[in-house]
Design a protein around this motif. Structure first.
Motif, PDB file in Angstrom:
ATOM      1  N   TRP A  45       0.732  -3.472   0.215  1.00 10.38           N
ATOM      2  CA  TRP A  45      -0.498  -2.731   0.451  1.00 10.38           C
ATOM      3  C   TRP A  45      -0.280  -1.615   1.469  1.00 10.38           C
ATOM      4  N   LEU A  46       0.452  -1.903   2.537  1.00  8.86           N
ATOM      5  CA  LEU A  46       0.732  -0.882   3.542  1.00  8.86           C
ATOM      6  C   LEU A  46       1.591   0.246   2.956  1.00  8.86           C
ATOM      7  N   SER A  47       2.605  -0.136   2.172  1.00  7.38           N
ATOM      8  CA  SER A  47       3.477   0.881   1.569  1.00  7.38           C
ATOM      9  C   SER A  47       2.696   1.791   0.634  1.00  7.38           C
ATOM     10  N   VAL A  48       1.865   1.181  -0.203  1.00  5.05           N
ATOM     11  CA  VAL A  48       1.077   1.968  -1.152  1.00  5.05           C
ATOM     12  C   VAL A  48       0.099   2.874  -0.414  1.00  5.05           C
ATOM     13  N   SER A  49      -0.540   2.355   0.619  1.00  7.83           N
ATOM     14  CA  SER A  49      -1.549   3.127   1.344  1.00  7.83           C
ATOM     15  C   SER A  49      -0.942   4.335   2.046  1.00  7.83           C
ATOM     16  N   VAL A  50       0.303   4.198   2.510  1.00  7.55           N
ATOM     17  CA  VAL A  50       0.936   5.291   3.247  1.00  7.55           C
ATOM     18  C   VAL A  50       1.625   6.273   2.297  1.00  7.55           C
TER      19      VAL A  50
END
Length: 322
Positions: A45-50
């Motif tokens: 989720w963090l990777s996708v969001s950034v």
């Protein structure tokens, strides 16, 4: 240029593919240590969001939008690298994409092996999918079947990347929608089920609506891909349903062999009737001798009775351990 609403609608469906990977971790969750599965989802989720926000924004700032969605859209990142850093950066991006996609292929094999073994263990697929190679300890039947499915799809679509991406989009979005639907279904039908993480049902509803809108957009863009999707989905569903109905199928065949001379004659053209009957009886005995373990905190007769009724209606096994 399309209207703003259409651009947002179809752009959202394309952006949904950027969250791919969430479904893979769930396929082998039983092999992960306690607490690892939420961490994998958080990391993704963090990777996708950034990455999925910053990279397109920078791309639009560097190149005209028509260049990104035109003839170079299939390799937009490599095209961006060429315009920014020349042919060297383009080649680096292409090599990196090759390595990443190779890792994705390996991850897909790991995921499908975990999924098939779990489904075979739950008797949703034939047991041979859970068999492992004595030399390497790998589920070779699952690997070969998955390779055949992927290869046949590439052959049918002539290796067209756009069409293959559309098939993948439909399948991926359907899986994500099923995650939301099944989570909501468990909330309604299993409210007392212990859960390490509790989520409000409205999150499932919102997620299902968003995934449904993205699924609709992909279907509107590539309606001809539904035919191929139905073919592969139908074969998969038929395999699962036949696995569920094995006892009924074997019982029906035995009744037909016992009462129909025509059936006995046709069977005798391929194999002896006694051999066929003995094989079916042996398979029936194997299926019914499988065990089901039921865990209960108390010796409640009514609760155990409901569990036994459920097992009788939904399981092939007739051997229960409480």
């Amino acid at each position: 240029q399309p209207s703003i609403l259409n651009a947002i609608f179809f752009g959202f469906s394309s952006a949904m593919l950027g969250v791919s990977g969430f479904e893979t971790s769930a396929n082998f969750v039983e092999e992960q240590k306690p607490g690892v599965f939420p961490k994998t989802l958080t990391n993704m989720w963090l990777s996708v969001s950034v990455i999925n926000v910053i990279l397109p924004t920078l791309s639009i700032a560097v190149l005209p939008l028509d260049d990104l969605v035109g003839e170079s859209s299939a390799y937009a990142l490599a095209y961006l690298g060429e315009r920014v850093g020349g042919s060297l950066l383009r080649d680096i991006v292409a090599i990196d994409a090759l390595l990443v996609l190779s890792g994705s292929v390996l991850t897909s094999y790991v995921g499908v092996c975990g999924l098939f073994q779990r489904m075979a263990g739950d008797r949703c697929l034939p047991e041979f999918f859970s068999e492992t190679n004595a030399w390497r300890g790998t589920p070779h039947y699952t690997i070969l079947v998955f390779f055949a499915v992927c290869s046949s799809m590439c052959i049918l679509l002539d290796g067209d990347i756009t069409l293959l991406a559309a098939i993948y989009s439909i399948s991926f979005l359907l899986v994500m929608g099923l995650f939301a639907f099944c989570g909501l279904w468990l909330k309604i039908n299993r409210p007392t089920l212990p859960r390490p993480v509790n989520t409000h049902p409205m999150f499932f509803v919102v997620g299902l609506l968003l995934v449904s809108s993205a699924f609709t957009a992909v279907v509107l863009l590539h309606p001809e891909m539904l035919t191929y999707f139905y073919i592969y989905y139908g074969i998969t569903t038929m395999t699962v349903m036949l696995t569920f109905a094995r006892v009924s199928i074997f019982t029906a065949f035995l009744n037909i062999l016992s009462h129909s001379k025509v059936a006995r004659f046709m069977i005798s053209m391929f194999v002896q009737k006694d051999v066929a009957q003995a094989w079916m009886l042996q398979k029936l005995q194997t299926l019914r001798n499988q065990g089901v373990v039921y865990y209960t905190k108390s010796a409640s007769v009514s609760q155990i009775n409901r569990a036994l009724q459920y097992i009788e209606q939904n399981e092939e096994a007739r051997w229960v351990k409480v």
